[in-house]
Design a protein around this motif. Structure first.
Motif, PDB file in Angstrom:
ATOM      1  N   SER A  19       0.807  -1.215   0.000  1.00  0.00           N
ATOM      2  CA  SER A  19       0.000   0.000   0.000  1.00  0.00           C
ATOM      3  C   SER A  19       0.843   1.269   0.000  1.00  0.00           C
ATOM      4  O   SER A  19       0.380   2.318  -0.426  1.00  0.00           O
ATOM      5  CB  SER A  19      -0.945   0.017   1.197  1.00  0.00           C
ATOM      6  OG  SER A  19      -0.210   0.107   2.404  1.00  0.00           O
ATOM      7  N   LEU A  20       2.076   1.199   0.468  1.00  0.00           N
ATOM      8  CA  LEU A  20       2.887   2.412   0.578  1.00  0.00           C
ATOM      9  C   LEU A  20       3.161   3.069  -0.766  1.00  0.00           C
ATOM     10  O   LEU A  20       3.151   4.294  -0.873  1.00  0.00           O
ATOM     11  CB  LEU A  20       4.191   2.119   1.305  1.00  0.00           C
ATOM     12  CG  LEU A  20       4.064   1.949   2.817  1.00  0.00           C
ATOM     13  CD1 LEU A  20       5.408   1.617   3.440  1.00  0.00           C
ATOM     14  CD2 LEU A  20       3.453   3.171   3.465  1.00  0.00           C
ATOM     15  N   GLY A  21       3.383   2.298  -1.801  1.00  0.00           N
ATOM     16  CA  GLY A  21       3.635   2.869  -3.128  1.00  0.00           C
ATOM     17  C   GLY A  21       2.470   3.693  -3.643  1.00  0.00           C
ATOM     18  O   GLY A  21       2.637   4.881  -3.952  1.00  0.00           O
ATOM     19  N   PRO A  22       1.266   3.131  -3.725  1.00  0.00           N
ATOM     20  CA  PRO A  22       0.131   3.911  -4.218  1.00  0.00           C
ATOM     21  C   PRO A  22      -0.206   5.111  -3.322  1.00  0.00           C
ATOM     22  O   PRO A  22      -0.545   6.180  -3.820  1.00  0.00           O
ATOM     23  CB  PRO A  22      -1.021   2.903  -4.223  1.00  0.00           C
ATOM     24  CG  PRO A  22      -0.376   1.565  -4.286  1.00  0.00           C
ATOM     25  CD  PRO A  22       0.941   1.717  -3.566  1.00  0.00           C
ATOM     26  N   ILE A  23      -0.096   4.951  -2.024  1.00  0.00           N
ATOM     27  CA  ILE A  23      -0.381   6.071  -1.124  1.00  0.00           C
ATOM     28  C   ILE A  23       0.676   7.153  -1.304  1.00  0.00           C
ATOM     29  O   ILE A  23       0.353   8.342  -1.367  1.00  0.00           O
ATOM     30  CB  ILE A  23      -0.468   5.589   0.338  1.00  0.00           C
ATOM     31  CG1 ILE A  23      -1.727   4.739   0.532  1.00  0.00           C
ATOM     32  CG2 ILE A  23      -0.463   6.766   1.310  1.00  0.00           C
ATOM     33  CD1 ILE A  23      -1.809   4.044   1.865  1.00  0.00           C
ATOM     34  N   GLY A  24       1.919   6.769  -1.408  1.00  0.00           N
ATOM     35  CA  GLY A  24       2.986   7.735  -1.658  1.00  0.00           C
ATOM     36  C   GLY A  24       2.783   8.470  -2.975  1.00  0.00           C
ATOM     37  O   GLY A  24       3.017   9.680  -3.060  1.00  0.00           O
ATOM     38  N   ASP A  25       2.334   7.755  -3.996  1.00  0.00           N
ATOM     39  CA  ASP A  25       2.078   8.382  -5.296  1.00  0.00           C
ATOM     40  C   ASP A  25       0.947   9.409  -5.188  1.00  0.00           C
ATOM     41  O   ASP A  25       1.042  10.508  -5.743  1.00  0.00           O
ATOM     42  CB  ASP A  25       1.715   7.334  -6.349  1.00  0.00           C
ATOM     43  CG  ASP A  25       2.885   6.418  -6.699  1.00  0.00           C
ATOM     44  OD1 ASP A  25       4.047   6.758  -6.371  1.00  0.00           O
ATOM     45  OD2 ASP A  25       2.631   5.353  -7.298  1.00  0.00           O
ATOM     46  N   ALA A  26      -0.121   9.060  -4.483  1.00  0.00           N
ATOM     47  CA  ALA A  26      -1.236   9.997  -4.301  1.00  0.00           C
ATOM     48  C   ALA A  26      -0.784  11.225  -3.530  1.00  0.00           C
ATOM     49  O   ALA A  26      -1.120  12.363  -3.886  1.00  0.00           O
ATOM     50  CB  ALA A  26      -2.398   9.306  -3.581  1.00  0.00           C
ATOM     51  N   LEU A  27      -0.014  11.009  -2.497  1.00  0.00           N
ATOM     52  CA  LEU A  27       0.498  12.118  -1.695  1.00  0.00           C
ATOM     53  C   LEU A  27       1.444  12.999  -2.510  1.00  0.00           C
ATOM     54  O   LEU A  27       1.391  14.233  -2.436  1.00  0.00           O
ATOM     55  CB  LEU A  27       1.189  11.568  -0.445  1.00  0.00           C
ATOM     56  CG  LEU A  27       1.714  12.577   0.561  1.00  0.00           C
ATOM     57  CD1 LEU A  27       0.648  13.574   0.974  1.00  0.00           C
ATOM     58  CD2 LEU A  27       2.237  11.832   1.786  1.00  0.00           C
ATOM     59  N   THR A  28       2.285  12.391  -3.333  1.00  0.00           N
ATOM     60  CA  THR A  28       3.180  13.153  -4.208  1.00  0.00           C
ATOM     61  C   THR A  28       2.382  14.042  -5.157  1.00  0.00           C
ATOM     62  O   THR A  28       2.737  15.205  -5.384  1.00  0.00           O
ATOM     63  CB  THR A  28       4.104  12.204  -5.002  1.00  0.00           C
ATOM     64  OG1 THR A  28       4.946  11.519  -4.067  1.00  0.00           O
ATOM     65  CG2 THR A  28       4.962  12.959  -6.003  1.00  0.00           C
ATOM     66  N   THR A  29       1.290  13.523  -5.699  1.00  0.00           N
ATOM     67  CA  THR A  29       0.430  14.311  -6.578  1.00  0.00           C
ATOM     68  C   THR A  29      -0.084  15.556  -5.861  1.00  0.00           C
ATOM     69  O   THR A  29      -0.056  16.665  -6.402  1.00  0.00           O
ATOM     70  CB  THR A  29      -0.753  13.452  -7.081  1.00  0.00           C
ATOM     71  OG1 THR A  29      -0.233  12.339  -7.818  1.00  0.00           O
ATOM     72  CG2 THR A  29      -1.705  14.250  -7.955  1.00  0.00           C
ATOM     73  N   ALA A  53       6.798  12.974  -0.171  1.00  0.00           N
ATOM     74  CA  ALA A  53       5.787  12.055   0.353  1.00  0.00           C
ATOM     75  C   ALA A  53       6.333  11.209   1.493  1.00  0.00           C
ATOM     76  O   ALA A  53       5.630  10.970   2.486  1.00  0.00           O
ATOM     77  CB  ALA A  53       5.265  11.163  -0.765  1.00  0.00           C
ATOM     78  N   ARG A  54       7.552  10.762   1.403  1.00  0.00           N
ATOM     79  CA  ARG A  54       8.137   9.932   2.473  1.00  0.00           C
ATOM     80  C   ARG A  54       8.201  10.706   3.780  1.00  0.00           C
ATOM     81  O   ARG A  54       7.911  10.146   4.840  1.00  0.00           O
ATOM     82  CB  ARG A  54       9.534   9.459   2.057  1.00  0.00           C
ATOM     83  CG  ARG A  54      10.247   8.633   3.088  1.00  0.00           C
ATOM     84  CD  ARG A  54       9.811   7.189   3.046  1.00  0.00           C
ATOM     85  NE  ARG A  54      10.630   6.453   4.004  1.00  0.00           N
ATOM     86  CZ  ARG A  54      10.142   5.614   4.877  1.00  0.00           C
ATOM     87  NH1 ARG A  54       8.857   5.351   4.904  1.00  0.00           N
ATOM     88  NH2 ARG A  54      10.924   4.984   5.725  1.00  0.00           N
ATOM     89  N   ASP A  55       8.535  11.992   3.723  1.00  0.00           N
ATOM     90  CA  ASP A  55       8.543  12.819   4.936  1.00  0.00           C
ATOM     91  C   ASP A  55       7.158  12.807   5.594  1.00  0.00           C
ATOM     92  O   ASP A  55       7.033  12.621   6.803  1.00  0.00           O
ATOM     93  CB  ASP A  55       8.907  14.274   4.615  1.00  0.00           C
ATOM     94  CG  ASP A  55      10.331  14.458   4.140  1.00  0.00           C
ATOM     95  OD1 ASP A  55      11.209  13.659   4.523  1.00  0.00           O
ATOM     96  OD2 ASP A  55      10.567  15.419   3.385  1.00  0.00           O
ATOM     97  N   VAL A  56       6.134  13.011   4.782  1.00  0.00           N
ATOM     98  CA  VAL A  56       4.775  13.098   5.318  1.00  0.00           C
ATOM     99  C   VAL A  56       4.315  11.737   5.847  1.00  0.00           C
ATOM    100  O   VAL A  56       3.708  11.649   6.914  1.00  0.00           O
ATOM    101  CB  VAL A  56       3.794  13.644   4.263  1.00  0.00           C
ATOM    102  CG1 VAL A  56       2.371  13.693   4.814  1.00  0.00           C
ATOM    103  CG2 VAL A  56       4.237  15.031   3.796  1.00  0.00           C
TER     104      VAL A  56
END
Length: 182
Positions: A118-128, A145-148
């Motif tokens: 799940s971390l990849g898709p969530i990180g991608d959404a957060l990056t957007t 995104a990793r910081d957040v």
């Protein structure tokens, strides 16, 4: 006729997942009979869709991740970037409650596997969301995104008795820290 081919099978599945999500959010004790009752289905129907408790909980978790990820572009289309990020972080709080309930009910190996995917898709959404805010000059350029995601780890540490008091207030603190202050 197989359950997956019946016209009402998708509706039953959705009702079961919705009921499971509610039970997980409302209680520390996840019982399949309570989920079936809340969904308005018999236990046989529940077990046809989800043969094990782990299968149901994993599907609830996957559903939550998909919903969280899908929400980011919708919020950006409807709101300015910082407001979209704030609304998405509110959704993260809801997701975190369900995530904690699912992970509490699953064996360690199963939840670690779910978390990794799940971390990849969530990180991608957060990056957007972050990139949209950065392009408008509203979000700091030195965060990613990793910081957040690391900051959001606090959600797992909030006791359920303090959830309503602390979760959203702390998300506001994170959002304020993400804003660009010139």
């Amino acid at each position: 006729m197989a359950a997956s081919r019946r016209p009402d099978a998708a509706e039953y599945r959705a009702r079961i997942i919705g009921a499971a999500r509610e039970v997980i959010a409302d209680s520390d004790d996840v019982k399949l009979n309570a989920i079936a009752k809340r969904a308005g289905v018999g236990q046989g129907t529940l077990y046809r869709h989800f043969p094990t408790r782990e299968a149901l909980l994993a599907e609830v978790y996957r559903y939550e991740v998909e919903e969280l990820v899908a929400t980011a572009p919708v919020l950006l289309a409807e709101h300015e970037p910082v407001r979209a990020l704030a609304l998405w972080l509110d959704r993260v709080a809801e997701y975190s409650q369900v995530k904690r309930g699912v992970f509490d009910a699953l064996e360690v190996g199963v939840w670690q596997h779910l978390s990794e995917h799940s971390l990849g898709p969530i990180g991608d959404a957060l990056t957007t969301l972050l990139d949209a805010g950065k392009s408008r000059g509203a979000i700091r350029h030195d965060v990613d995104a990793r910081d957040v995601i690391l900051l959001l780890g606090y959600l797992a540490r909030i006791d359920s008795s303090e959830w309503n008091e602390r979760a959203h207030r702390l998300l506001v603190v994170i959002l304020d820290g993400l804003r660009r202050h010139d």
